[in-house]
Design a protein around this motif. Sequence first.
Motif, short mmCIF file in Angstrom:
data_model
loop_
_atom_site.label_atom_id
_atom_site.label_comp_id
_atom_site.label_asym_id
_atom_site.label_seq_id
_atom_site.Cartn_x
_atom_site.Cartn_y
_atom_site.Cartn_z
N LEU A 177 0.81 -1.22 0.00
CA LEU A 177 0.00 0.00 0.00
C LEU A 177 0.84 1.27 0.00
N TRP A 178 2.01 1.26 0.65
CA TRP A 178 2.78 2.50 0.77
C TRP A 178 3.23 3.02 -0.58
N THR A 179 3.34 2.15 -1.58
CA THR A 179 3.76 2.62 -2.91
C THR A 179 2.69 3.48 -3.57
N GLU A 180 1.44 3.36 -3.10
CA GLU A 180 0.36 4.17 -3.66
C GLU A 180 0.45 5.63 -3.23
N MET A 181 1.34 5.92 -2.30
CA MET A 181 1.51 7.30 -1.84
C MET A 181 2.57 8.05 -2.65
N GLU A 182 3.05 7.41 -3.71
CA GLU A 182 4.09 8.04 -4.52
C GLU A 182 3.65 9.41 -5.03
N SER A 194 1.42 11.68 -3.91
CA SER A 194 1.35 12.75 -2.90
C SER A 194 2.73 13.12 -2.38
N ILE A 195 3.60 12.14 -2.22
CA ILE A 195 4.93 12.42 -1.70
C ILE A 195 5.78 13.16 -2.74
N MET A 196 5.70 12.72 -3.99
CA MET A 196 6.45 13.41 -5.03
C MET A 196 5.89 14.82 -5.25
N ALA A 250 4.62 16.73 -2.84
CA ALA A 250 5.17 17.52 -1.73
C ALA A 250 6.63 17.86 -1.99
N PHE A 251 7.35 16.92 -2.59
CA PHE A 251 8.76 17.18 -2.90
C PHE A 251 8.90 18.25 -3.98
N SER A 252 7.99 18.21 -4.96
CA SER A 252 8.02 19.21 -6.03
C SER A 252 7.83 20.61 -5.46
N GLN A 253 6.93 20.77 -4.50
CA GLN A 253 6.73 22.06 -3.84
C GLN A 253 8.00 22.49 -3.10
N LEU A 254 8.66 21.52 -2.51
CA LEU A 254 9.91 21.81 -1.79
C LEU A 254 10.98 22.33 -2.74
N LYS A 255 11.10 21.70 -3.90
CA LYS A 255 12.09 22.14 -4.89
C LYS A 255 11.76 23.54 -5.42
N ASN A 299 8.67 25.45 5.65
CA ASN A 299 7.32 24.89 5.79
C ASN A 299 7.12 23.66 4.91
N ASP A 300 7.58 23.77 3.67
CA ASP A 300 7.43 22.65 2.74
C ASP A 300 8.31 21.47 3.13
N PHE A 301 9.46 21.78 3.72
CA PHE A 301 10.36 20.71 4.17
C PHE A 301 9.69 19.88 5.28
N HIS A 302 9.08 20.57 6.23
CA HIS A 302 8.42 19.86 7.33
C HIS A 302 7.19 19.11 6.83
N SER A 303 6.49 19.69 5.86
CA SER A 303 5.33 19.01 5.28
C SER A 303 5.76 17.73 4.56
N PHE A 304 6.84 17.84 3.78
CA PHE A 304 7.36 16.66 3.09
C PHE A 304 7.85 15.62 4.09
N LEU A 305 8.52 16.08 5.14
CA LEU A 305 9.07 15.17 6.14
C LEU A 305 7.96 14.39 6.84
N ASP A 306 6.84 15.04 7.11
CA ASP A 306 5.71 14.35 7.74
C ASP A 306 5.22 13.20 6.85
N GLN A 307 5.12 13.46 5.56
CA GLN A 307 4.63 12.43 4.64
C GLN A 307 5.66 11.30 4.48
N TYR A 308 6.91 11.67 4.38
CA TYR A 308 7.95 10.66 4.21
C TYR A 308 8.04 9.76 5.44
#
Length: 255
Positions: A120-125, A127-129, A131-136, A149-158
Motif C-alpha cells: 500500500l505504501w507505494t500508492e503514496m508516490e 502525494s509524496i512526489m 510535496a517534494f516538487s513544492q519543496l524544490k 514549511n514545505d520541508f516539514h510538510s514533506f518530512l511528515d509524509q515521508y
Amino acid sequence: MKGKIVVMVLLILLSLQPLAYAKTTSWDSLNNLSDEALQLTKQERYEEAAALLEQFPQKLEQSRHDTVNLSPENIRMLTAIHQEAVGALANDGLEKVEKVRKIIRFRLLVDALQSEHQPLWTEMEGSIMGAFSQLKTAAADGDSLAFQNDFHSFLDQYETILPSVQVDIRREYVQRMDAHLAFLNQTEAVNEESRLKQLDQMEQDLQNLFHKMKEEEVNPSLIWMMVTTGSVIIFTLSYVAWRKYRGDKIQYTTP
C-alpha cells in the motif's frame, strides 16, 4: 494409469500451497483490524479505534503461532509503531490530521509485512512526489520560509511511509535518503546552489524507493515453488513418455 499419474501430480502441486495460504489467512485478520481502525479514526470515533488496536498484540501473537514469522527487528518496529498509534488516539490535544497520520503509518506497516508485491505504501508516490516538487520550487525561488514549511510538510509524509520502506527496501537506499534529509536540515550552513544540487540527487533517490519495488528479485520461496512445480511436471511427463515408449516397444516385439 495415466489418470492416476495426473491425480498424483495435482495432489503434489496442491501440497505446495498450504504454508503460503496459512500465512495469508493468519495475517488477513491483522490487516483488516488495522484498516478498520484507520476508518474509525477518520470518522473521529477514537475510542472504538483504540479498542480495536488493543486487540492487536493478542492477534499478532496468535498469527505468529500460525506460521507468520517476523524478524526480531520487525517485531520491535511493529510494536513501536503500534504504541505510537495507540498514544495518538489517547492524546486529546492532538489534531485529527495527526491522529490519522499515525494510524496510516501503522496501517501501511502491517500491510508491508505481508505484501510481497505492490504494498500500500507505494500508492503514496503521487502525494509524496507532489510535496517534494513544492519543496524544490521553494528552494529555486529562494524563499527560506516557504522552504522550511514545505520541508516539514514533506518530512511528515515521508516519515509516514518510512517504517514500511525499511521493511521492503534495502538499507542503503534508506540511508541515502537519511543523508539528504540531514543535509537539508542544516538550514544556516547550506547555500542555495548546494541545496538545489542536493535536491536533484534526492529526487532520483526518492523515485528509486518506489521503483525498486518493481525491480526487487522474486521472493526465494516463490522461486523454490516454481522450481519444485516444474521439476514435478517434467518428471511426470518424462515418466509417462517412458511408459508409453516401453509399452510400444513390448507390443512391437511381441510375436
